[in-house]
Design a protein around this motif. Structure first.
Motif, PDB file in Angstrom:
ATOM      1  N   ALA A   3      -6.477  20.390   3.178  1.00  0.00           N
ATOM      2  CA  ALA A   3      -5.152  19.790   3.188  1.00  0.00           C
ATOM      3  C   ALA A   3      -4.204  20.574   2.508  1.00  0.00           C
ATOM      4  O   ALA A   3      -2.861  20.303   2.612  1.00  0.00           O
ATOM      5  CB  ALA A   3      -4.902  18.088   3.013  1.00  0.00           C
ATOM      6  N   VAL A   4      -4.478  21.670   2.085  1.00  0.00           N
ATOM      7  CA  VAL A   4      -3.597  22.512   1.425  1.00  0.00           C
ATOM      8  C   VAL A   4      -2.873  23.777   2.074  1.00  0.00           C
ATOM      9  O   VAL A   4      -3.680  24.091   3.314  1.00  0.00           O
ATOM     10  CB  VAL A   4      -4.179  23.338  -0.146  1.00  0.00           C
ATOM     11  N   LYS A   5      -1.792  24.109   1.968  1.00  0.00           N
ATOM     12  CA  LYS A   5      -1.196  25.233   2.848  1.00  0.00           C
ATOM     13  C   LYS A   5      -1.026  26.534   2.003  1.00  0.00           C
ATOM     14  O   LYS A   5      -0.329  26.354   1.013  1.00  0.00           O
ATOM     15  CB  LYS A   5      -0.059  24.797   3.414  1.00  0.00           C
ATOM     16  N   LYS A   6      -1.429  27.640   2.250  1.00  0.00           N
ATOM     17  CA  LYS A   6      -1.178  28.927   1.487  1.00  0.00           C
ATOM     18  C   LYS A   6       0.277  29.291   2.306  1.00  0.00           C
ATOM     19  O   LYS A   6       0.387  29.612   3.167  1.00  0.00           O
ATOM     20  CB  LYS A   6      -2.264  29.855   1.869  1.00  0.00           C
ATOM     21  N   VAL A   7       1.087  29.688   1.153  1.00  0.00           N
ATOM     22  CA  VAL A   7       2.409  29.897   1.463  1.00  0.00           C
ATOM     23  C   VAL A   7       2.809  31.427   1.051  1.00  0.00           C
ATOM     24  O   VAL A   7       3.746  31.946   1.765  1.00  0.00           O
ATOM     25  CB  VAL A   7       3.530  29.085   1.025  1.00  0.00           C
ATOM     26  N   LEU A   8       1.938  32.121   0.364  1.00  0.00           N
ATOM     27  CA  LEU A   8       2.114  33.354  -0.203  1.00  0.00           C
ATOM     28  C   LEU A   8       0.853  34.066  -0.789  1.00  0.00           C
ATOM     29  O   LEU A   8       0.364  33.108  -1.599  1.00  0.00           O
ATOM     30  CB  LEU A   8       3.214  33.382  -1.011  1.00  0.00           C
ATOM     31  N   GLU A   9       0.673  35.144  -0.380  1.00  0.00           N
ATOM     32  CA  GLU A   9      -0.562  35.932  -1.225  1.00  0.00           C
ATOM     33  C   GLU A   9      -0.088  37.490  -1.192  1.00  0.00           C
ATOM     34  O   GLU A   9       0.428  38.034  -0.209  1.00  0.00           O
ATOM     35  CB  GLU A   9      -1.841  35.619  -0.423  1.00  0.00           C
ATOM     36  N   ASN A  10      -0.125  37.678  -2.284  1.00  0.00           N
ATOM     37  CA  ASN A  10      -0.190  39.341  -2.481  1.00  0.00           C
ATOM     38  C   ASN A  10      -0.919  39.798  -3.852  1.00  0.00           C
ATOM     39  O   ASN A  10      -1.457  38.907  -4.517  1.00  0.00           O
ATOM     40  CB  ASN A  10       1.402  39.754  -2.666  1.00  0.00           C
ATOM     41  N   ALA A  11      -0.660  41.027  -4.245  1.00  0.00           N
ATOM     42  CA  ALA A  11      -1.517  41.469  -5.412  1.00  0.00           C
ATOM     43  C   ALA A  11      -0.991  40.699  -7.012  1.00  0.00           C
ATOM     44  O   ALA A  11      -1.898  40.735  -7.753  1.00  0.00           O
ATOM     45  CB  ALA A  11      -1.065  43.069  -5.822  1.00  0.00           C
ATOM     46  N   ARG A  12       0.082  40.281  -6.785  1.00  0.00           N
ATOM     47  CA  ARG A  12       0.650  39.352  -8.057  1.00  0.00           C
ATOM     48  C   ARG A  12       0.338  37.887  -8.087  1.00  0.00           C
ATOM     49  O   ARG A  12      -0.078  37.292  -9.148  1.00  0.00           O
ATOM     50  CB  ARG A  12       2.046  39.474  -8.139  1.00  0.00           C
ATOM     51  N   VAL A  13       0.387  37.174  -6.972  1.00  0.00           N
ATOM     52  CA  VAL A  13       0.331  35.835  -7.078  1.00  0.00           C
ATOM     53  C   VAL A  13      -0.582  35.330  -5.548  1.00  0.00           C
ATOM     54  O   VAL A  13      -0.515  36.024  -4.648  1.00  0.00           O
ATOM     55  CB  VAL A  13       1.661  34.918  -7.134  1.00  0.00           C
ATOM     56  N   VAL A  14      -1.029  34.106  -5.730  1.00  0.00           N
ATOM     57  CA  VAL A  14      -1.385  33.302  -4.594  1.00  0.00           C
ATOM     58  C   VAL A  14      -0.636  32.064  -4.542  1.00  0.00           C
ATOM     59  O   VAL A  14      -0.593  31.105  -5.802  1.00  0.00           O
ATOM     60  CB  VAL A  14      -2.919  33.039  -4.479  1.00  0.00           C
ATOM     61  N   ALA A  15      -0.022  31.362  -3.660  1.00  0.00           N
ATOM     62  CA  ALA A  15       0.844  30.330  -3.811  1.00  0.00           C
ATOM     63  C   ALA A  15       0.470  29.338  -2.813  1.00  0.00           C
ATOM     64  O   ALA A  15       0.324  29.618  -1.537  1.00  0.00           O
ATOM     65  CB  ALA A  15       2.500  30.707  -3.753  1.00  0.00           C
ATOM     66  N   TRP A  16       0.311  28.231  -3.223  1.00  0.00           N
ATOM     67  CA  TRP A  16      -0.076  27.007  -2.381  1.00  0.00           C
ATOM     68  C   TRP A  16       1.006  25.937  -2.089  1.00  0.00           C
ATOM     69  O   TRP A  16       1.644  25.587  -3.210  1.00  0.00           O
ATOM     70  CB  TRP A  16      -1.272  26.514  -2.819  1.00  0.00           C
ATOM     71  N   ASP A  17       1.080  25.232  -1.204  1.00  0.00           N
ATOM     72  CA  ASP A  17       1.993  24.204  -1.012  1.00  0.00           C
ATOM     73  C   ASP A  17       0.784  22.878  -0.764  1.00  0.00           C
ATOM     74  O   ASP A  17       0.268  22.712   0.228  1.00  0.00           O
ATOM     75  CB  ASP A  17       2.738  24.158   0.204  1.00  0.00           C
ATOM     76  N   TYR A  18       0.977  22.049  -1.849  1.00  0.00           N
ATOM     77  CA  TYR A  18       0.022  20.678  -1.660  1.00  0.00           C
ATOM     78  C   TYR A  18       0.644  19.347  -1.848  1.00  0.00           C
ATOM     79  O   TYR A  18       1.560  19.361  -2.983  1.00  0.00           O
ATOM     80  CB  TYR A  18      -1.112  21.036  -2.677  1.00  0.00           C
TER      81      TYR A  18
END
Length: 199
Positions: free
Chosen positions: A112-127
């Motif tokens: 049930a998590v949503k990935k909202v950003l991924e690049n070389a610096r971060v991976v961001a999740w909306d949970y």
């Protein structure tokens, strides 16, 4: 004497104006946390106004009203997309992810998590946590910043059953070290967060 009186009055007015500007700036830019990896600020400025973030670093901006996330590369413009936001300056220090030998899955991704950003610096999740439906027991391989978008209390549960309650409020931003093994259960209120894993 008359000149001195005007000079004193002018100096007093300038001091009052400067103090007011400084107070306004302090109120619009609150330092939340800083270490060798990140600087976290709570910012409250007019939409479109310059942000108090260094152009030397990449920046993640999170709109506290909607949860919308923006990534601002180093050297680029620094203007507010929202009136109230959390800014995370990503410094140049690197910390390698920990190997996961726990026998449990990594903290993310999870159901049930949503990935909202991924690049070389971060991976961001909306949970969003759901009452009575905690995520699986998991291991945090990476350092992260969590920004809460609701008020509530999460209960951290370790593999041995030890429980620790932690209240959170809308807009609370926290840095968390890697190496934590647990699950979380929503025991009061609501819990939605943008979780930013640091690469």
């Amino acid at each position: 004497m008359k000149f001195q009186g005007h000079l004193w009055a002018g100096m007093t007015l300038a001091y009052v104006l400067f103090s007011g500007i400084a107070a306004a700036a302090d109120g619009a830019n609150k330092l939340v946390f800083e270490n060798e990896r990140v600087t976290i600020r709570e910012v409250n400025v007019a939409q479109g106004a310059p942000l108090p973030a260094s152009a030397t670093f990449d920046v993640v901006s999170i709109d506290l009203s909607s949860g919308k996330l923006d990534y601002l590369p180093k050297g680029g413009p620094r203007n507010a997309a929202a009136a109230k936001s959390i800014l995370i300056e990503l410094k140049d220090a690197k910390v390698a992810p920990l190997p996961n030998a726990s026998g449990y899955p990594d903290a993310f991704p999870r159901p049930a998590v949503k990935k909202v950003l991924e690049n070389a610096r971060v991976v961001a999740w909306d949970y969003t946590w759901t009452p009575g439906m905690p995520p699986p027991m998991h291991f945090h391989t990476k350092e992260l910043v969590v920004v809460f978008l609701a008020d509530g209390t999460l209960q951290s549960i370790a593999p041995d059953g030890e429980k620790t309650d932690a209240a959170h409020t809308h807009g609370l931003a926290k840095f968390q070290s890697s190496g934590r093994l647990h699950t979380e259960s929503l025991v009061k209120g609501m819990a939605r967060a943008i979780v930013i894993e640091l690469n």
